[in-house]
Design a protein around this motif. Structure first.
Motif, PDB file in Angstrom:
ATOM      1  N   PRO A  84      -6.590  10.301  12.840  1.00 26.75           N
ATOM      2  CA  PRO A  84      -7.055  11.657  12.838  1.00 26.75           C
ATOM      3  C   PRO A  84      -6.207  12.330  11.873  1.00 26.75           C
ATOM      4  O   PRO A  84      -6.948  13.450  11.246  1.00 26.75           O
ATOM      5  N   ILE A  85      -5.220  12.172  11.333  1.00 27.15           N
ATOM      6  CA  ILE A  85      -4.385  12.919  10.259  1.00 27.15           C
ATOM      7  C   ILE A  85      -5.104  12.549   8.963  1.00 27.15           C
ATOM      8  O   ILE A  85      -4.927  13.618   8.035  1.00 27.15           O
ATOM      9  N   ALA A  86      -5.944  11.571   8.791  1.00 22.18           N
ATOM     10  CA  ALA A  86      -6.641  11.277   7.281  1.00 22.18           C
ATOM     11  C   ALA A  86      -7.538  12.415   7.276  1.00 22.18           C
ATOM     12  O   ALA A  86      -7.741  12.811   5.951  1.00 22.18           O
ATOM     13  N   TYR A  87      -8.276  12.969   8.177  1.00 22.56           N
ATOM     14  CA  TYR A  87      -9.295  14.303   8.019  1.00 22.56           C
ATOM     15  C   TYR A  87      -8.260  15.418   7.210  1.00 22.56           C
ATOM     16  O   TYR A  87      -8.941  16.073   6.362  1.00 22.56           O
ATOM     17  N   GLN A  88      -7.070  15.816   7.879  1.00 22.11           N
ATOM     18  CA  GLN A  88      -6.215  16.911   7.255  1.00 22.11           C
ATOM     19  C   GLN A  88      -5.829  16.343   5.839  1.00 22.11           C
ATOM     20  O   GLN A  88      -5.778  17.256   4.867  1.00 22.11           O
ATOM     21  N   PHE A  89      -5.454  15.268   5.546  1.00 20.82           N
ATOM     22  CA  PHE A  89      -5.008  14.815   4.199  1.00 20.82           C
ATOM     23  C   PHE A  89      -6.340  14.795   3.431  1.00 20.82           C
ATOM     24  O   PHE A  89      -6.191  15.596   1.967  1.00 20.82           O
ATOM     25  N   ASP A  90      -7.356  14.585   3.924  1.00 19.51           N
ATOM     26  CA  ASP A  90      -8.598  14.531   2.953  1.00 19.51           C
ATOM     27  C   ASP A  90      -8.774  15.949   2.318  1.00 19.51           C
ATOM     28  O   ASP A  90      -9.395  16.213   1.355  1.00 19.51           O
ATOM     29  N   ARG A  91      -8.866  17.045   3.482  1.00 17.41           N
ATOM     30  CA  ARG A  91      -8.985  18.287   3.318  1.00 17.41           C
ATOM     31  C   ARG A  91      -8.126  19.025   2.316  1.00 17.41           C
ATOM     32  O   ARG A  91      -8.314  19.802   1.268  1.00 17.41           O
ATOM     33  N   MET A  92      -6.855  18.338   2.198  1.00 17.35           N
ATOM     34  CA  MET A  92      -5.798  18.847   1.558  1.00 17.35           C
ATOM     35  C   MET A  92      -6.048  18.324  -0.091  1.00 17.35           C
ATOM     36  O   MET A  92      -5.885  19.063  -0.951  1.00 17.35           O
ATOM     37  N   GLU A 136      -8.872  17.521  -1.208  1.00 18.00           N
ATOM     38  CA  GLU A 136     -10.164  18.211  -1.674  1.00 18.00           C
ATOM     39  C   GLU A 136      -9.727  19.585  -2.229  1.00 18.00           C
ATOM     40  O   GLU A 136     -10.342  20.074  -3.323  1.00 18.00           O
ATOM     41  N   TYR A 137      -8.750  20.328  -1.508  1.00 12.41           N
ATOM     42  CA  TYR A 137      -8.278  21.406  -1.985  1.00 12.41           C
ATOM     43  C   TYR A 137      -7.501  21.495  -3.482  1.00 12.41           C
ATOM     44  O   TYR A 137      -7.845  21.932  -4.241  1.00 12.41           O
ATOM     45  N   MET A 138      -6.877  20.165  -3.561  1.00  8.45           N
ATOM     46  CA  MET A 138      -5.967  20.142  -4.737  1.00  8.45           C
ATOM     47  C   MET A 138      -6.921  19.730  -5.886  1.00  8.45           C
ATOM     48  O   MET A 138      -6.712  19.924  -6.984  1.00  8.45           O
ATOM     49  N   LEU A 139      -7.917  18.999  -5.432  1.00 11.14           N
ATOM     50  CA  LEU A 139      -8.970  18.576  -6.508  1.00 11.14           C
ATOM     51  C   LEU A 139      -9.730  19.833  -6.995  1.00 11.14           C
ATOM     52  O   LEU A 139      -9.785  19.999  -8.394  1.00 11.14           O
ATOM     53  N   TYR A 165      -9.039  11.359  -6.409  1.00 15.75           N
ATOM     54  CA  TYR A 165     -10.139  10.622  -5.748  1.00 15.75           C
ATOM     55  C   TYR A 165      -9.460   9.324  -5.291  1.00 15.75           C
ATOM     56  O   TYR A 165     -10.042   8.778  -4.251  1.00 15.75           O
ATOM     57  N   GLU A 166      -8.699   8.381  -5.912  1.00 11.27           N
ATOM     58  CA  GLU A 166      -7.930   7.167  -5.488  1.00 11.27           C
ATOM     59  C   GLU A 166      -7.322   7.423  -4.038  1.00 11.27           C
ATOM     60  O   GLU A 166      -7.264   6.671  -3.168  1.00 11.27           O
ATOM     61  N   LEU A 167      -6.747   8.785  -4.013  1.00 19.20           N
ATOM     62  CA  LEU A 167      -5.978   9.024  -3.043  1.00 19.20           C
ATOM     63  C   LEU A 167      -6.953   8.988  -1.683  1.00 19.20           C
ATOM     64  O   LEU A 167      -6.583   8.701  -0.414  1.00 19.20           O
ATOM     65  N   MET A 168      -8.039   9.912  -2.157  1.00 18.92           N
ATOM     66  CA  MET A 168      -9.044  10.341  -0.992  1.00 18.92           C
ATOM     67  C   MET A 168      -9.519   8.944  -0.404  1.00 18.92           C
ATOM     68  O   MET A 168     -10.043   8.875   0.602  1.00 18.92           O
ATOM     69  N   SER A 169      -9.972   8.040  -1.392  1.00 19.75           N
ATOM     70  CA  SER A 169     -10.652   6.764  -1.046  1.00 19.75           C
ATOM     71  C   SER A 169      -9.711   5.839  -0.366  1.00 19.75           C
ATOM     72  O   SER A 169     -10.451   5.166   0.379  1.00 19.75           O
ATOM     73  N   PRO A 176       0.569  -1.213   0.159  1.00 18.26           N
ATOM     74  CA  PRO A 176      -0.123  -0.017  -0.028  1.00 18.26           C
ATOM     75  C   PRO A 176       0.614   1.477   0.070  1.00 18.26           C
ATOM     76  O   PRO A 176       0.289   2.341  -0.707  1.00 18.26           O
ATOM     77  N   ALA A 177       2.119   1.384   0.563  1.00 17.45           N
ATOM     78  CA  ALA A 177       2.967   2.363   0.667  1.00 17.45           C
ATOM     79  C   ALA A 177       3.320   2.748  -0.576  1.00 17.45           C
ATOM     80  O   ALA A 177       3.538   3.847  -1.190  1.00 17.45           O
ATOM     81  N   GLU A 178       3.799   1.434  -1.364  1.00 16.54           N
ATOM     82  CA  GLU A 178       4.204   1.650  -2.700  1.00 16.54           C
ATOM     83  C   GLU A 178       3.537   2.319  -3.673  1.00 16.54           C
ATOM     84  O   GLU A 178       3.840   3.084  -4.509  1.00 16.54           O
ATOM     85  N   LEU A 179       1.944   1.798  -3.359  1.00 15.06           N
ATOM     86  CA  LEU A 179       0.968   2.062  -4.510  1.00 15.06           C
ATOM     87  C   LEU A 179       0.889   3.646  -4.170  1.00 15.06           C
ATOM     88  O   LEU A 179       0.498   4.276  -5.109  1.00 15.06           O
ATOM     89  N   THR A 180       0.672   4.107  -2.963  1.00 14.08           N
ATOM     90  CA  THR A 180       0.530   5.735  -2.674  1.00 14.08           C
ATOM     91  C   THR A 180       1.806   6.468  -3.476  1.00 14.08           C
ATOM     92  O   THR A 180       1.459   7.371  -3.892  1.00 14.08           O
TER      93      THR A 180
END
Length: 125
Positions: free
Chosen positions: A72-80, A82-85, A61-65, A19-23
């Protein structure tokens, strides 16, 4: 035949990756497609720009899903993400190079930080 071998190699990379390599692959893919969008925008090939930016949007979208919402950090990544999208969509609509440069910068930072985290995790494991 050579293209088929390359596609097979890429598919094997994806199917055997952690999963880390896929990211990391997603970040690299987004950077690649933003670079393509920038180049086609400079050439005023708006259809190719649009096509490349749709690929970037799909990666976001894939990164978000793939975020694990229990952290807790997932929320911050999600917001970022969303902004990038939003910025990617805006860049596509306006054909705005500055926005593409901004979003590319975020992806480069994420990619570099992610790569460093993978190295640190590997050295601790």
């Amino acid at each position: 035949m050579l293209q088929s071998a390359a596609q097979t190699y890429q598919m094997n990379q994806v199917t055997t990756a952690t999963p880390a390599e896929l990211t990391l692959m997603l970040y690299n893919g987004a950077i690649k497609f933003i670079k393509q969008a920038k180049a086609s925008l400079e050439e005023r090939n708006f259809a190719k720009t649009h096509e490349s930016l749709l690929k970037v949007q799909n990666i976001i979208y894939e990164l978000m899903s793939s975020l694990k919402k229990e952290y807790p950090i997932a929320y911050q990544f999600d917001r970022m993400y969303e902004y990038m999208l939003r910025r990617t969509v805006e860049a596509n609509m306006r054909k705005d190079m500055e926005i593409l440069i901004e979003v590319e910068g975020f992806f480069v930072e994420f990619r570099d930080t992610w790569r460093e985290a993978m190295i640190l995790a590997k050295n601790q494991g």
